[in-house]
Design an enzyme around this catalytic site. Structure first.
Site, PDB file in Angstrom:
ATOM      1  N   THR A  15       0.822  -1.218   0.000  1.00  0.00           N
ATOM      2  CA  THR A  15       0.000   0.000   0.000  1.00  0.00           C
ATOM      3  C   THR A  15       0.854   1.265   0.000  1.00  0.00           C
ATOM      4  OG1 THR A  15      -1.859  -1.081   1.041  1.00  0.00           O
ATOM      5  CG2 THR A  15      -1.675   1.272   1.421  1.00  0.00           C
ATOM      6  N   SER A  58       1.469  -7.604  -0.916  1.00  0.00           N
ATOM      7  CA  SER A  58       2.282  -8.590  -0.194  1.00  0.00           C
ATOM      8  C   SER A  58       1.640  -9.969  -0.077  1.00  0.00           C
ATOM      9  CB  SER A  58       2.704  -8.061   1.178  1.00  0.00           C
ATOM     10  OG  SER A  58       1.612  -7.868   2.013  1.00  0.00           O
ATOM     11  N   THR A  89       1.671  -4.402   4.157  1.00  0.00           N
ATOM     12  CA  THR A  89       1.463  -4.755   5.569  1.00  0.00           C
ATOM     13  C   THR A  89       0.895  -6.166   5.749  1.00  0.00           C
ATOM     14  OG1 THR A  89      -0.763  -3.829   5.572  1.00  0.00           O
ATOM     15  CG2 THR A  89       1.017  -2.357   6.254  1.00  0.00           C
ATOM     16  N   ASP A  90       0.194  -6.654   4.709  1.00  0.00           N
ATOM     17  CA  ASP A  90      -0.581  -7.891   4.902  1.00  0.00           C
ATOM     18  C   ASP A  90       0.276  -9.089   5.322  1.00  0.00           C
ATOM     19  OD1 ASP A  90      -2.868  -6.524   4.289  1.00  0.00           O
ATOM     20  OD2 ASP A  90      -3.040  -7.285   2.247  1.00  0.00           O
TER      21      ASP A  90
HETATM   22  N1  ASP Z   1      -2.531  -4.875   0.125  1.00  0.00           N
HETATM   23  C1  ASP Z   1      -1.451  -4.316   0.833  1.00  0.00           C
HETATM   24  C2  ASP Z   1      -0.271  -5.248   0.894  1.00  0.00           C
HETATM   25  O1  ASP Z   1       0.461  -5.290  -0.055  1.00  0.00           O
HETATM   26  C3  ASP Z   1      -1.850  -3.906   2.156  1.00  0.00           C
HETATM   27  C4  ASP Z   1      -0.869  -2.981   2.779  1.00  0.00           C
HETATM   28  O2  ASP Z   1       0.259  -2.838   2.350  1.00  0.00           O
HETATM   29  O3  ASP Z   1      -1.276  -2.386   3.780  1.00  0.00           O
HETATM   30  O4  ASP Z   1      -0.026  -5.922   1.886  1.00  0.00           O
END
Ligand code: ASP
Length: 327
Positions: A15, A58, A89-90
């Site tokens: 993100t 991720s 974050t995931d």
């Molecule tokens: N969809 C995102 C990821 O790549 C979510 C994030 O980064 O917060 O994990």
């Protein structure tokens, strides 16, 4: 002016690198250079170089991607005082844990991320990147292993987990907590990370297929039969309490453990699997006697990374057991 520390920023997606345009709700559009350019304050802290390693949400990262990120971080560390990795974050917790298993260097490796896209009000990416670079550039972080810096907190990489799906304070190292923080320009460590987990390597090839199955009250024989027939390389069980399963499932799980590594973790989110407290059918003593491997303090997700790496480096059952004995 004294020489500024050198920090290399590696981008992998997430993100933090996403921007929405028109009707598209957020695509990966920012590389490391653009991420750094959005934070002019970096200039005063470090001499930053940027490199794009991957551009993925991720949840799409593979074990091979983790190994690639680890190699890129180690290579960057040869010419830098600190390395920062921007990430989604995931699955940040899996990469943080994986890097802690795959790397052993003095140079800090600091992961960071954002919960809000770069175009959203209150985007947290720039502040998180700034704090991450401060930590990576600090002498205090040397030898601390893999760290995650997010929301002004410093977490030990092996302990962190995403514990909220959307708010900006989404990470915790419960039940322990962060090991430090960043206040204005000061990097403070309050705690010293424990000795690092066992060093492993990614042997290459097809990433092993290791499903996680969570049991509650009861575990159907049909589920265990599906695991036996599924063509998997190993299985992680996320079990109630200290590692307990329905008595009826225990014999089938024992037979499964003769064919592939079956690791059981506690589903409670804290503590660890016990080894010598309960002896009823389906208890931890029973499961260990049947050949299942206790994950100790690892939760199911971390256990999965450790088992995949063990299998990918060609560990047999005894070696896999020894690796988990190290946690
Ligand atoms: N969809 C995102 C990821 O790549 C979510 C994030 O980064 O917060 O994990």
């Amino acid at each position: 002016m004294p020489q500024r520390p050198r920090v290399i920023i590696l981008s992998t997606g997430g993100t933090i690198a996403m921007i929405a345009r028109g009707s598209d709700a957020g695509a990966l559009r920012l590389g490391a250079k653009a991420l750094a350019a959005a934070v002019p304050q970096l200039e005063a802290i470090a001499d930053c170089e940027t490199r794009d390693i991957l551009a993925k949400p991720s949840a799409s990262l593979t074990l091979a991607d983790q190994a690639l990120i680890g190699e890129a971080a180690v290579a960057a560390a040869q010419t830098a005082d600190g390395v920062v990795i921007t990430h989604g974050t995931d699955t940040l917790e899996e990469t943080a844990f994986g890097l802690a298993l795959l790397t052993r260097i003095e140079t800090p490796i600091v992961l960071t991320a954002a919960m809000r896209r770069a175009d959203q009000p209150g985007a947290d990416g720039p502040a998180n990147l700034l704090a991450a670079v401060r930590v990576a550039a600090s002498k205090a972080a040397r030898g601390a292993g893999v760290l995650v810096v997010i929301d002004d907190e410093i977490h030990a990489g092996p302990l962190i987990r995403k514990s909220h799906s959307f708010r900006t304070h989404a990470f915790s190292s419960a039940p322990f907590g962060p090991i430090g923080y960043v206040a204005e320009d000061r990097v403070r460590f309050a705690l010293v990370p424990a000795a690092p987990p066992p060093l492993m390597r990614f042997g290459g090839g097809r990433p092993p297929i290791v499903p996680i199955v969570e049991a509650g009250p009861g575990l159907e024989r049909e589920t265990v039969a599906a695991l036996a027939a599924g063509g998997f390389d190993g299985v992680i069980l996320s079990l109630p309490g200290a590692g307990h399963v329905a008595a009826e499932a225990a014999p089938d799980l024992g037979r499964l453990a003769e064919r592939m590594p079956v690791v059981f973790a506690s589903r409670t989110g804290a503590g660890e699997t016990l080894c010598a407290s309960y002896a009823y059918a389906g208890s931890e003593i029973d499961l260990i006697a049947r050949g299942l491997i206790p994950a100790r303090w690892l939760d199911a997700r971390k256990s999965r990374i450790a088992l995949q790496l063990a299998l990918a480096q060609g560990a047999d059952l005894a070696q896999t057991r020894a690796i988990f004995d190290g946690f």
